[in-house]
Each structure stands twice: as structure tokens, then as C-alpha cells.
Design a protein around this motif. Structure first.
Motif, PDB file in Angstrom:
ATOM      1  N   ILE A   1       0.694  -0.656   0.248  1.00 61.61           N
ATOM      2  CA  ILE A   1      -0.121  -0.398  -0.048  1.00 61.61           C
ATOM      3  C   ILE A   1       1.240   1.231   0.321  1.00 61.61           C
ATOM      4  CG2 ILE A   1      -1.465   1.170   1.252  1.00 61.61           C
ATOM      5  CD1 ILE A   1      -3.042  -1.564   2.327  1.00 61.61           C
ATOM      6  N   SER A   2       1.923   1.306   0.396  1.00 53.75           N
ATOM      7  CA  SER A   2       2.657   2.251   0.851  1.00 53.75           C
ATOM      8  C   SER A   2       3.695   2.339  -0.313  1.00 53.75           C
ATOM      9  CB  SER A   2       3.674   2.343   1.765  1.00 53.75           C
ATOM     10  OG  SER A   2       4.904   1.531   2.224  1.00 53.75           O
ATOM     11  N   SER A   3       3.993   1.185  -1.188  1.00 50.71           N
ATOM     12  CA  SER A   3       4.628   1.564  -2.431  1.00 50.71           C
ATOM     13  C   SER A   3       3.893   1.797  -3.305  1.00 50.71           C
ATOM     14  CB  SER A   3       5.206   0.603  -3.004  1.00 50.71           C
ATOM     15  OG  SER A   3       6.274   0.643  -1.833  1.00 50.71           O
ATOM     16  N   GLY A   4       2.400   1.835  -3.365  1.00 56.92           N
ATOM     17  CA  GLY A   4       1.397   2.738  -4.772  1.00 56.92           C
ATOM     18  C   GLY A   4       0.937   0.788  -5.373  1.00 56.92           C
ATOM     19  N   PHE A   5       1.281   0.105  -4.364  1.00 56.40           N
ATOM     20  CA  PHE A   5       1.177  -1.640  -5.074  1.00 56.40           C
ATOM     21  C   PHE A   5      -0.320  -1.884  -5.687  1.00 56.40           C
ATOM     22  CE2 PHE A   5       5.957  -2.594  -4.199  1.00 56.40           C
ATOM     23  CZ  PHE A   5       6.879  -1.669  -5.286  1.00 56.40           C
ATOM     24  N   ILE A   6      -0.732  -1.393  -4.191  1.00 58.98           N
ATOM     25  CA  ILE A   6      -2.200  -1.488  -3.985  1.00 58.98           C
ATOM     26  C   ILE A   6      -3.644  -0.385  -3.803  1.00 58.98           C
ATOM     27  CG2 ILE A   6      -1.988  -4.048  -3.474  1.00 58.98           C
ATOM     28  CD1 ILE A   6      -2.504  -3.641  -0.883  1.00 58.98           C
ATOM     29  N   ASP A   7      -4.404  -0.266  -3.550  1.00 60.34           N
ATOM     30  CA  ASP A   7      -4.883   0.605  -3.258  1.00 60.34           C
ATOM     31  C   ASP A   7      -5.297   0.083  -1.925  1.00 60.34           C
ATOM     32  OD1 ASP A   7      -7.608   2.545  -3.056  1.00 60.34           O
ATOM     33  OD2 ASP A   7      -7.734   1.345  -5.101  1.00 60.34           O
ATOM     34  N   GLU A   8      -5.630   1.276  -0.965  1.00 57.28           N
ATOM     35  CA  GLU A   8      -6.071   1.461   0.265  1.00 57.28           C
ATOM     36  C   GLU A   8      -7.424   0.872   0.503  1.00 57.28           C
ATOM     37  OE1 GLU A   8      -5.728   4.931   2.394  1.00 57.28           O
ATOM     38  OE2 GLU A   8      -3.610   5.713   1.829  1.00 57.28           O
ATOM     39  N   ALA A   9      -8.354   0.932  -0.512  1.00 57.36           N
ATOM     40  CA  ALA A   9      -9.696   0.418  -0.411  1.00 57.36           C
ATOM     41  C   ALA A   9      -9.586  -1.588  -0.257  1.00 57.36           C
ATOM     42  CB  ALA A   9     -10.271   1.120  -2.197  1.00 57.36           C
ATOM     43  N   SER A  10      -8.512  -1.834  -0.955  1.00 60.15           N
ATOM     44  CA  SER A  10      -8.130  -3.367  -0.483  1.00 60.15           C
ATOM     45  C   SER A  10      -8.074  -4.216   0.803  1.00 60.15           C
ATOM     46  CB  SER A  10      -7.542  -4.367  -1.309  1.00 60.15           C
ATOM     47  OG  SER A  10      -6.460  -4.029  -1.049  1.00 60.15           O
ATOM     48  N   ILE A  11      -8.343  -3.235   1.831  1.00 60.66           N
ATOM     49  CA  ILE A  11      -7.677  -3.585   3.242  1.00 60.66           C
ATOM     50  C   ILE A  11      -8.854  -3.994   3.935  1.00 60.66           C
ATOM     51  CG2 ILE A  11      -6.769  -2.733   5.839  1.00 60.66           C
ATOM     52  CD1 ILE A  11      -5.599  -0.811   4.101  1.00 60.66           C
ATOM     53  N   PRO A  12     -10.401  -3.468   3.930  1.00 57.17           N
ATOM     54  CA  PRO A  12     -10.710  -3.856   4.732  1.00 57.17           C
ATOM     55  C   PRO A  12     -11.419  -5.393   4.227  1.00 57.17           C
ATOM     56  CG  PRO A  12     -11.580  -2.183   3.922  1.00 57.17           C
ATOM     57  CD  PRO A  12     -10.368  -2.076   3.156  1.00 57.17           C
TER      58      PRO A  12
END
Length: 386
Positions: free
Chosen positions: A356-367
Motif C-alpha cells: 500500500i505504501s509503495s502504491g502497488f495496491i489500493d487502500e480500498a483493498s484493506i477491509p
């Protein structure tokens, strides 16, 4: 020199030798050779070329795995995977779109072809069909032998691709502990093998990438598991909702009586297959995911040196002996000196935070990943301890 019965039996069972071919001829003459089948493996294309691979073997007669299968049923399935003979020296006709080629299986029953496309394929990550037909008659009772496989097309610009190991990276395998590994191989199946917590949701997030406007990111799996258990691995990944992608496995070297050598020894074949992926997709950068138990850090270090500026990050799950982890830490420091982000992880959550911090995946995927972590933690107790 005295005749050595054990040596003869060993050579007779080992594929890829003259003894293996003699055994096939004997089985064929006695009517013991089963009906051949074509097992297509998932191929891949860079939009300009297509690489297709598969296997010809006796029909294993395997049933789809169920969680309720008894241990003896799982043992029988594993036995069938390794006593069914591969069939070499037969011709297979392969069709993809308007392209066609005829290839011959090698002594291990494996075949492959590489086709050049006249026109580039549309951009994106998607699957297309390939068809297969066995042209030679192997047994008298044989009718038409055909099969249909898939090719993953990776064309255009993508944020990255993912190359992941499977054993002790995606699926709990205990590759460094012989007895535990034997227990899993013999008594578990694709429904009862357990993934590391949160892996399936994390890999789906990597596949999706950051934002809807981008193409999905292709997933590749390179493992020291042998082609004989291809069906088990693909069933496991489908059941666990792990993103589909080509599996590049190890050519068979051991028989059913040498479980302790599976996924052990030299892993140079993984290096060769990863090199091939980097060369076949020259415009694609990769995230590499592995574990500390099967030389993955050393392999990834060599890839970083051979293909500079094409590895976006390396995630290594720490498993096995302390010595392996110490060596992994030294290799990780060397990778960081090449400006490659490296994360040594004990759980999936650490990799998620970094991605997430590297911009590889979206924060919306956290839940979604959090729910998967809780679900995996709860359901891991439904089966006997690994």
C-alpha cells in the motif's frame, strides 16, 4: 560386476531413461498401458508470441477433491499421480487462433511450442483458448484424444507482473521439515491444504493493482513442485480464490517412493524459468514473492543482477531453520544496495502494508484483506493441525 536388483528397479521406475521407454513398451504389449490423455498447462503470450506447454500421460482417473475425503483416498490420488506413465515420442497438434503447429512429446511426456503471431493481440490481461489433438495411436482401444487449454495474454502496458513461489509462500507445505511435508502430501488434498492467512485476498489486490483505470497485473507461479501435481495446485488455487496464472513447475525426477526429495535439492530450474519470463516479457517489471526455505532469496538476487531496474520489490516469507533466515538477511541487504525494496515477512499483513505504501495496491483493498485474514484464522482450525 554383480547384478544390482535395487539399481535396476530404480532405473526402471525413473522417467526419461531407456528403461522407462522399455517399461512403456512392455505395458503396451501386455495391454496394461492406460488410455492416454493430454493435460494442457496454462500458456502465456506477450501479444506478439505465444508459449504453450502440456503433457501426455496415462489417464490418472482422479476424482475432484472433497474436504470429506478420507486419508486413504488422498493417498491413492497421490499414488496415481506418480505411477501413471508419461508418454513420450507422440505427436500433438496445437492450435491457437489461426496458428497451428505439430510437436512431439519428450521422454517425460512434456511438449511445448512457441508461435509468432502475424498481428499483435489486443491490450490487456485475459485468457484465450488453445486446442490440442493427439495424432498418434498409443493403445488399441484409443479413440480421438483432444483437449482444450488456456493461454494468458499479457499485452500493452502494465504496472507490474507478479512472480510467486507456491510452497511455503502461498500454501503451507513445510518443505524444510520432511515428516510434516510427507503428512501433507499423503493425507491432504486441494480442499484441505491450507494457505497462509490473507494470501488469497492480498494476491487478488496485487492482481487488481491501483485503480480501475489500469489493466490487471499478471500473476505467474514458479515452483519446485513437479508437474505431476499440477492438478492439485490448480484445484487448490481455484478453491482458495487465488488469481489464476501460468504455473511453471519442475520436471519430474523422483518417483513415488522418494517423497523426501520433492522440492529439495537444486533449484536452478526456478532461476531458468524466471529468466525466461523476464526475457519473454521485456517491457514488464516484476514483484518477486518467495520464502527463505528453498533458495528463493539467492535466485531473486541473481535475477536482480541480470535484469537491473526491473524488480520493483521482493517479499520473502521467513520459514525454516535459523541459518536459512540469517543467510536470507545477508542477501536482502545486498538487494537493498541495488535499490530494490526487500521485505522479510513473518505474516501477510507486513507485505500488505508495504504494498500500500509503495502504491502497488489500493487502500480500498484493506477491509477485504482484513476479512480474509480473520476468515483464514478461524477456518484453519477446521482441519487437523498442519
Amino acid at each position: 560386476m554383480l547384478f544390482n536388483t535395487k539399481t535396476f528397479i530404480k532405473r526402471l521406475r525413473k522417467p526419461g531413461t531407456p528403461f522407462h521407454q522399455i517399461r512403456l513398451r512392455i505395458k503396451k504389449r501386455l495391454g496394461w498401458l492406460g488410455i492416454p490423455v493430454i493435460e494442457p498447462f496454462t500458456g502465456f503470450s506477450n501479444g506478439r508470441e505465444v508459449f504453450i506447454v502440456g503433457n501426455v500421460m496415462e489417464d490418472k482417473g482422479l476424482e475432484k477433491p472433497e474436504a470429506g475425503h478420507k486419508p486413504r483416498a488422498n493417498m491413492l490420488a497421490m499414488f496415481k499421480r506418480y505411477v501413471s506413465d508419461e508418454i513420450g515420442g507422440v505427436r500433438i497438434k496445437i492450435k491457437f487462433r489461426d496458428l497451428m503447429d505439430v510437436v512431439e512429446s519428450n521422454d517425460l511426456g512434456l511438449f511445448h511450442c512457441r508461435l509468432k503471431l502475424e498481428h499483435p493481440l489486443p491490450d490487456g490481461v485475459y485468457f484465450e483458448k488453445a486446442s490440442f489433438e493427439l495424432l498418434d495411436k498409443v493403445v488399441e482401444t484409443q479413440s480421438s484424444i483432444i483437449a482444450e487449454g488456456r493461454v494468458m495474454v499479457v499485452s500493452g502496458n502494465h504496472s507490474y507482473g507478479v512472480i510467486s513461489d507456491i510452497d511455503d509462500t502461498v500454501m503451507v507445505s513445510h518443505s524444510t521439515q520432511i515428516l510434516k511435508k510427507l503428512r501433507l502430501m499423503l493425507f491432504k488434498n486441494a480442499r484441505t491444504r491450507i494457505p497462509f492467512e490473507g494470501v488469497s485476498a492480498f494476491y487478488r489486490a496485487l492482481y487488481k493493482g491501483k485503480g480501475e483505470e489500469h489493466f490487471p497485473n499478471p500473476m505467474f507461479y514458479v515452483s519446485s513442485s513437479e508437474w505431476n501435481i499440477y492438478d492439485l495446485l490448480t484445484d487448490f488455487m481455484e478453491y482458495r480464490s487465488i488469481p489464476s496464472g501460468p504455473l511453471l513447475l519442475r520436471e519430474r525426477k523422483h518417483n513415488i517412493f522418494k517423497f523426501w526429495k520433492w522440492s529439495r535439492g537444486n533449484h536452478d530450474h526456478k532461476l531458468e524459468k524466471i529468466r525466461f519470463l523476464f526475457s519473454f516479457f521485456p517491457r514488464l517489471d516484476f514483484i518477486l514473492i518467495g520464502d527463505s526455505g528453498q533458495q528463493d532469496p539467492d535466485i531473486y538476487w541473481r535475477i536482480i543482477n541480470e535484469f537491473p531496474n526491473r524488480v520493483k520489490a521482493v517479499y520473502i516469507r521467513c520459514v525454516g531453520k535459523t541459518g536459512n533466515i540469517s543467510s536470507t538477511r545477508r542477501t536482502a541487504l545486498a538487494m537493498k544496495e541495488k535499490n530494490v525494496p526487500v521485505l522479510l515477512i513473518d505474516n501477510t499483513e507486513e507485505a500488505v502494508r508495504h504494498a500500500i505504501s509503495s502504491g502497488f495496491i489500493d487502500e480500498a483493498s484493506i477491509p477485504v484483506i482484513s476479512r480474509q485474514l480473520r476468515k483464514d484464522h478461524q477456518t484453519s482450525g477446521l482441519f487437523s493441525p498442519e
